[in-house]
Design a protein around this motif. Structure first.
Motif, PDB file in Angstrom:
ATOM      1  N   UNK A  33      10.804  58.050  -7.191  1.00 28.87           N
ATOM      2  CA  UNK A  33      12.174  58.112  -7.684  1.00 28.87           C
ATOM      3  C   UNK A  33      12.595  59.557  -7.939  1.00 28.87           C
ATOM      4  N   UNK A  34      11.673  60.352  -8.480  1.00 28.31           N
ATOM      5  CA  UNK A  34      11.995  61.755  -8.765  1.00 28.31           C
ATOM      6  C   UNK A  34      12.218  62.534  -7.478  1.00 28.31           C
ATOM      7  N   UNK A  35      11.336  62.345  -6.507  1.00 32.81           N
ATOM      8  CA  UNK A  35      11.474  63.044  -5.235  1.00 32.81           C
ATOM      9  C   UNK A  35      12.795  62.697  -4.557  1.00 32.81           C
ATOM     10  N   UNK A  36      13.144  61.420  -4.577  1.00 31.67           N
ATOM     11  CA  UNK A  36      14.391  61.011  -3.935  1.00 31.67           C
ATOM     12  C   UNK A  36      15.602  61.506  -4.730  1.00 31.67           C
ATOM     13  N   UNK A  37      15.515  61.498  -6.046  1.00 32.22           N
ATOM     14  CA  UNK A  37      16.629  62.006  -6.861  1.00 32.22           C
ATOM     15  C   UNK A  37      16.885  63.476  -6.558  1.00 32.22           C
ATOM     16  N   UNK A  38      15.827  64.263  -6.523  1.00 29.37           N
ATOM     17  CA  UNK A  38      15.982  65.698  -6.268  1.00 29.37           C
ATOM     18  C   UNK A  38      16.478  65.927  -4.847  1.00 29.37           C
ATOM     19  N   UNK A  39      15.936  65.165  -3.897  1.00 27.90           N
ATOM     20  CA  UNK A  39      16.396  65.294  -2.518  1.00 27.90           C
ATOM     21  C   UNK A  39      17.864  64.924  -2.375  1.00 27.90           C
ATOM     22  N   UNK A  40      18.277  63.850  -3.039  1.00 31.06           N
ATOM     23  CA  UNK A  40      19.689  63.460  -3.012  1.00 31.06           C
ATOM     24  C   UNK A  40      20.568  64.553  -3.594  1.00 31.06           C
ATOM     25  N   UNK A  41      20.080  65.187  -4.660  1.00 32.29           N
ATOM     26  CA  UNK A  41      20.834  66.263  -5.294  1.00 32.29           C
ATOM     27  C   UNK A  41      21.026  67.464  -4.394  1.00 32.29           C
ATOM     28  N   UNK A  42      20.134  67.601  -3.413  1.00 34.89           N
ATOM     29  CA  UNK A  42      20.237  68.692  -2.448  1.00 34.89           C
ATOM     30  C   UNK A  42      21.038  68.283  -1.218  1.00 34.89           C
ATOM     31  N   UNK A  43      21.611  67.077  -1.257  1.00 35.85           N
ATOM     32  CA  UNK A  43      22.453  66.637  -0.162  1.00 35.85           C
ATOM     33  C   UNK A  43      21.762  65.811   0.902  1.00 35.85           C
ATOM     34  N   UNK A  44      20.515  65.389   0.657  1.00 29.73           N
ATOM     35  CA  UNK A  44      19.776  64.604   1.633  1.00 29.73           C
ATOM     36  C   UNK A  44      19.924  63.114   1.343  1.00 29.73           C
ATOM     37  N   UNK A  45      20.142  62.328   2.370  1.00 30.54           N
ATOM     38  CA  UNK A  45      20.204  60.878   2.207  1.00 30.54           C
ATOM     39  C   UNK A  45      18.786  60.331   2.061  1.00 30.54           C
ATOM     40  N   UNK A  46      18.677  59.089   1.569  1.00 29.99           N
ATOM     41  CA  UNK A  46      17.357  58.469   1.454  1.00 29.99           C
ATOM     42  C   UNK A  46      16.672  58.372   2.813  1.00 29.99           C
ATOM     43  N   UNK A  47      17.459  58.051   3.840  1.00 33.57           N
ATOM     44  CA  UNK A  47      16.891  57.955   5.181  1.00 33.57           C
ATOM     45  C   UNK A  47      16.340  59.308   5.644  1.00 33.57           C
ATOM     46  N   UNK A  48      17.096  60.369   5.372  1.00 29.51           N
ATOM     47  CA  UNK A  48      16.654  61.706   5.777  1.00 29.51           C
ATOM     48  C   UNK A  48      15.401  62.120   5.005  1.00 29.51           C
ATOM     49  N   UNK A  49      15.351  61.787   3.734  1.00 35.00           N
ATOM     50  CA  UNK A  49      14.164  62.115   2.929  1.00 35.00           C
ATOM     51  C   UNK A  49      12.939  61.413   3.498  1.00 35.00           C
ATOM     52  N   UNK A  50      13.100  60.134   3.830  1.00 34.57           N
ATOM     53  CA  UNK A  50      11.976  59.389   4.394  1.00 34.57           C
ATOM     54  C   UNK A  50      11.509  60.018   5.700  1.00 34.57           C
TER      55      UNK A  50
END
Length: 216
Positions: free
Chosen positions: A137-154
């Motif tokens: 959850x933390x990794x995805x939250x921080x990634x989202x905050x940088x403008x990355x979608x969940x799909x892109x993070x994965x």
């Protein structure tokens, strides 16, 4: 995905890399090398390449000592040396346990791009307590905050080329003699503060930097 960070979508290479790096770091512990030459994948701030003074930090987003150093020293160091372009500051990644979390964090930071790389790294360092409770959850939250979608993070955390590059960067650091995190080098010379609980002190780092800046 559970808080034990069994990333179901991570490749077999990722799991093997994380296990191997965890073993290497565990032998050294978290806190202690020479390494000054340019390395593939260097991320930097401040003065351009070829600057009179280069400060290299080897660190991990899952190392509590690295987080303490950032909380206590980063703003003072950045204001005095980076924002003024007195030094070129280089951050080099070494994943500390749980290594798979650190690797994922580094890959997300790189996917965010050079302009946001350090924002992601520093936010992850500042979020270690949260990350211990629910890493995904933390990794995805921080990634989202940088403008990355969940799909892109994965995609970022399972990318074979990215994982291979992370593996190469970590191996290069260990081959250079870096034994723990954070480790600082000023123009290739390691700077340490014996007995410190948060890595190299800003006073000792400044002393080394100022001595190099004073040279003809």
């Amino acid at each position: 995905m559970s808080a034990t960070i069994r990333y179901a979508a991570m490749s077999r290479r990722a799991a093997m890399t994380a296990a191997a790096l965890t073993a290497m770091v565990a032998m050294a512990g978290c806190n202690s090398g020479g390494a000054g030459a340019p390395a593939a994948g260097d991320m930097a701030m401040g003065a351009p390449a070829g600057a009179k003074v280069e400060v290299v930090e080897y660190a991990s987003v899952t190392c509590h000592v690295c987080a303490a150093w950032q909380a206590e020293n980063w703003e003072g160091f950045k204001t005095r040396y980076v924002d003024t372009n007195k030094v070129r500051y280089v951050f080099r990644e070494i994943p500390t346990p749980p290594a798979e979390v650190a690797i994922a964090g580094f890959l997300i930071a790189r996917c965010a791009g050079e302009e946001k790389y350090f924002d992601v790294i520093h936010e992850l360092l500042a979020s270690q307590e949260e990350m211990r409770g629910d890493p995904r959850a933390t990794l995805f939250r921080v990634g989202n905050g940088a403008g990355l979608s969940n799909e892109r993070i994965q995609q970022c955390i399972t990318d074979e080329a990215g994982l291979a590059a992370a593996d190469d960067r970590a191996k290069a650091a260990f081959a250079a003699g870096v034994e723990g995190t954070p480790t600082f080098f000023v123009n290739g010379t390691k700077v340490i503060t014996p007995g410190s609980s948060s890595g190299t002190s800003l006073a000792d780092l400044s002393r080394a930097i100022d001595a190099e800046l004073a040279k003809n």
